[in-house]
Write a protein that holds these residues in place. Sequence first.
Motif, short mmCIF file in Angstrom:
data_model
loop_
_atom_site.label_atom_id
_atom_site.label_comp_id
_atom_site.label_asym_id
_atom_site.label_seq_id
_atom_site.Cartn_x
_atom_site.Cartn_y
_atom_site.Cartn_z
N ARG A 189 0.84 -1.21 0.00
CA ARG A 189 0.00 0.00 0.00
C ARG A 189 0.87 1.25 0.00
O ARG A 189 0.54 2.26 -0.63
CB ARG A 189 -0.93 0.00 1.22
CG ARG A 189 -2.02 -1.05 1.11
CD ARG A 189 -3.12 -0.81 2.14
NE ARG A 189 -4.26 -1.65 1.86
CZ ARG A 189 -4.75 -2.56 2.70
NH1 ARG A 189 -4.21 -2.72 3.89
NH2 ARG A 189 -5.79 -3.28 2.36
N TYR A 190 1.97 1.17 0.72
CA TYR A 190 2.88 2.32 0.77
C TYR A 190 3.56 2.53 -0.59
O TYR A 190 3.66 3.66 -1.07
CB TYR A 190 3.92 2.11 1.88
CG TYR A 190 4.71 3.35 2.18
CD1 TYR A 190 4.15 4.40 2.92
CD2 TYR A 190 6.01 3.50 1.72
CE1 TYR A 190 4.88 5.54 3.19
CE2 TYR A 190 6.75 4.64 1.98
CZ TYR A 190 6.17 5.66 2.72
OH TYR A 190 6.90 6.81 2.98
N ILE A 191 3.98 1.44 -1.21
CA ILE A 191 4.60 1.53 -2.54
C ILE A 191 3.62 2.15 -3.53
O ILE A 191 3.98 3.01 -4.33
CB ILE A 191 5.05 0.12 -3.02
CG1 ILE A 191 6.29 -0.31 -2.23
CG2 ILE A 191 5.32 0.09 -4.53
CD1 ILE A 191 6.68 -1.77 -2.42
N GLN A 192 2.37 1.74 -3.41
CA GLN A 192 1.32 2.27 -4.29
C GLN A 192 1.13 3.77 -4.06
O GLN A 192 1.12 4.56 -4.99
CB GLN A 192 0.01 1.53 -4.01
CG GLN A 192 -1.14 1.96 -4.88
CD GLN A 192 -2.43 1.25 -4.48
OE1 GLN A 192 -2.68 1.01 -3.29
NE2 GLN A 192 -3.24 0.92 -5.46
N ARG A 193 1.03 4.14 -2.77
CA ARG A 193 0.79 5.56 -2.46
C ARG A 193 1.96 6.43 -2.88
O ARG A 193 1.77 7.52 -3.41
CB ARG A 193 0.53 5.72 -0.96
CG ARG A 193 0.17 7.15 -0.59
CD ARG A 193 -0.06 7.35 0.89
NE ARG A 193 1.19 7.67 1.57
CZ ARG A 193 1.24 8.12 2.82
NH1 ARG A 193 0.13 8.26 3.52
NH2 ARG A 193 2.39 8.40 3.38
N GLU A 194 3.17 5.94 -2.63
CA GLU A 194 4.35 6.75 -2.91
C GLU A 194 4.84 6.60 -4.35
O GLU A 194 5.82 7.23 -4.72
CB GLU A 194 5.48 6.37 -1.96
CG GLU A 194 5.15 6.58 -0.48
CD GLU A 194 4.97 8.05 -0.13
OE1 GLU A 194 5.76 8.88 -0.62
OE2 GLU A 194 4.04 8.36 0.64
N ALA A 248 -1.37 -11.60 -10.74
CA ALA A 248 -1.28 -10.18 -10.36
C ALA A 248 -0.17 -9.48 -11.12
O ALA A 248 1.01 -9.68 -10.86
CB ALA A 248 -1.07 -10.05 -8.85
N ALA A 249 -0.54 -8.62 -12.07
CA ALA A 249 0.45 -7.98 -12.92
C ALA A 249 0.59 -6.50 -12.60
O ALA A 249 1.33 -5.78 -13.28
CB ALA A 249 0.06 -8.19 -14.38
N SER A 250 -0.13 -6.02 -11.57
CA SER A 250 0.02 -4.62 -11.18
C SER A 250 0.01 -4.55 -9.65
O SER A 250 -0.38 -5.52 -8.99
CB SER A 250 -1.14 -3.78 -11.72
OG SER A 250 -2.34 -4.17 -11.05
N ILE A 251 0.43 -3.43 -9.11
CA ILE A 251 0.45 -3.28 -7.65
C ILE A 251 -0.96 -3.40 -7.07
O ILE A 251 -1.16 -4.04 -6.04
CB ILE A 251 1.15 -1.96 -7.28
CG1 ILE A 251 2.64 -2.13 -7.62
CG2 ILE A 251 0.99 -1.63 -5.80
CD1 ILE A 251 3.46 -0.89 -7.55
N GLU A 252 -1.93 -2.83 -7.77
CA GLU A 252 -3.33 -2.93 -7.32
C GLU A 252 -3.75 -4.40 -7.21
O GLU A 252 -4.38 -4.81 -6.24
CB GLU A 252 -4.27 -2.22 -8.30
CG GLU A 252 -4.17 -0.70 -8.32
CD GLU A 252 -2.84 -0.19 -8.90
OE1 GLU A 252 -2.19 -0.90 -9.69
OE2 GLU A 252 -2.45 0.94 -8.52
N LEU A 304 5.94 -8.55 -10.41
CA LEU A 304 4.71 -8.53 -11.19
C LEU A 304 4.61 -9.80 -12.04
O LEU A 304 5.63 -10.32 -12.50
CB LEU A 304 4.69 -7.29 -12.09
CG LEU A 304 4.88 -5.96 -11.36
CD1 LEU A 304 4.90 -4.81 -12.35
CD2 LEU A 304 3.79 -5.73 -10.31
N SER A 305 3.39 -10.26 -12.21
CA SER A 305 3.17 -11.53 -12.90
C SER A 305 3.58 -11.49 -14.37
O SER A 305 3.28 -10.54 -15.09
CB SER A 305 1.69 -11.90 -12.79
OG SER A 305 1.47 -13.11 -13.47
#
Lengths: 268, 404
Positions: free
Chosen positions: A191-196, A228-232, A205-206
């Motif tokens: 979540r932090y990687i996504q936010r930042e 899962a190929a994206s951070i989301e 990533l897949s």
Amino acid sequence: MDYLDALESKSICVIREAYQKFKGRTGMLWSVGKDSTTLLCLVRKAFFGKIPFPVIHIDTGYKFPEMYEFRDRLAKEWGFEVIVARNEEQLACGMGPDQGAKLDCCTELKTNALKQLIDREGFQAILLGIRRDEHGIRAKERYFSPRDSQFQWDYEHQPAELWDQYNSFLNESEHYRVHPILHFTELDIWRYIQREKLPLVDLYLSRQGHRYRSIGCVPCCSPVASPAASIEEIIEELQLTTESERAGRAQDKENLYTMQKLRSLGYM
Amino acid sequence: MRPFPIVITGHVDHGKSTLIGRLLYDTGALQADRLAEMRQSSQDAGKASEFAFVLDAFEEERARGITIDTSQIYFTSARRPYVIIDAPGHREFIRNMLTGASYADAAVLMVDAVEGICPQTRRHAKLLALVGIKDICVLINKLDQAGYDRARYLEVAAQVRDLFAEFSGTPFAIIPISALTGENVASRAREGGLSWYYGPCFLEALDAIDTPAIEERPFRFAVQDVYQHEDGAVLVGKVDSGRLATGDQVAVWPAGAAARVRAIAKYPAPDVGAASYGDAVGLFLDLDRVPARGEVVAGEPAPETVSLFGATIFWFADCYVSGRPVVIRCATQAVAGRIELLKVYDPAAPDEELDPESLNIGEMARCRIRTDAPLVIDPFASVPELGRFVIECDGVPAGAGIVA
């Protein structure tokens, strides 16, 4: 203040405390993985955009090519210096994961490579991106953890650590392991990687239905089946999984107490 | 959502680690490989599934069947996520119990139905009260070994209430359970031995505890370090209490010099305009001198500046002899001082007064502390972060205390 801000603030305070106490004798380990890259970002925030101490990469020679490429690219982009530590002597002797026990390979190429570097450079504090939820043994770590000259972790006699008072008293030839992201979970990291919007090695990533949840040396890491190929998508996946993060890491599997032995010998 | 931190305490062998293992198992929260590891290690030790091994990860802990160090594990109920903090029950590991408790907002106190209240039950209950944990859920465990006897449950529950009355506390709930069988842990045991109990199970009680609200308190910011920045000196630290906005008038203690907040920096933002409790920020102040680590930037009402103060302390190291020099660490302050012991007692046997010249592991004391330099403090009840401190002896944390 939201939850990620609270996690971030706690980490920044621990980083600043280590630097306040150990100044130029501080260094940080960067494995190029998601956790220590998050730590690197937090160090940058703690010092208003600068990284005031050396960033150490322990190179076993067995890392993924993508990791070496990412290491050099980010160091250039963010403008910091990387010290590469290798146990050349053991590498020359042919030490590797297929030479006997995994415990020996990790000890020689990681722990002893670090030991040689600490002896040479005189570091008194080493920042590390380990987390409590990774492993039962890591769940028992302190933020500031003293290690003796033999790198031993005297886990039966860990000092008390409360109210943000961190032990930093140094006996001769001791050093401290400092763990600023101990309180992050795997999901928090993502979540932090996504936010930042942090840059990351794309091994996470897949590709063709598989991805790495934890990365290290090529022979000792197995990918997990995952679309899962994206951070989301990784965040979504982690909320449902019952597999643990290190399920693909060989050194955790060889023997029940390998992790404890590795850590007590000074493994990261 | 922030996980709710809860510490599991109680006398040795009253079932703390087993409870946590059981709770995780019954709610399906145990990851497959941790479950397999637990089964394998139980089998190696010649035992049936040993739920305690989920947390007691050290080889020594499993071999000796005890918890040595505090551990944390994440768990999510229907209501919210938790960080469950396991704490050792042995007196010799009391510093590890306190380390665990210092992270918690609420606590569980385990009492063995057969043994009843034991020394560490008393010590832990009083330590929890000392560090300011108000919500304590009591579990009367091992009812299966006590013949599911309702009268025994009521008897132990009465002992628990008496114990809490000693520090004017009330347990949040008192629940009869069996951590071993799982009865009343994650779900109510409507049938079987505990069917006489109509109250909530442990998990329901846990979910009923409310997160303590962050109260409006005076602004405090203990300077952690000072960096030279292109815009001048920046004081870094975290907001220990209250809130702050750019433009606010503050004072820097112990001198009490007035200053104005020019900017509140949080990289990459040069000024975020405001900061609240827990925020790690950098302050730019309009002040003609640069403060040092340990000085306290504060709002109104002002903190106290003292060199002699009263405190209640708790000792978790080897013997302390009255008059020996110590270092008091309060927020980022560290000052040398001496402890004058007034009354020493064992929280596990509060009626006996002990030798006031020395302190041993697990003991508490009322005392006066005299410091060599001024210390900026607040009463614990009004600003906990500046009302509590750690006592160091020869560079090692040896005790903790709160400002009386």
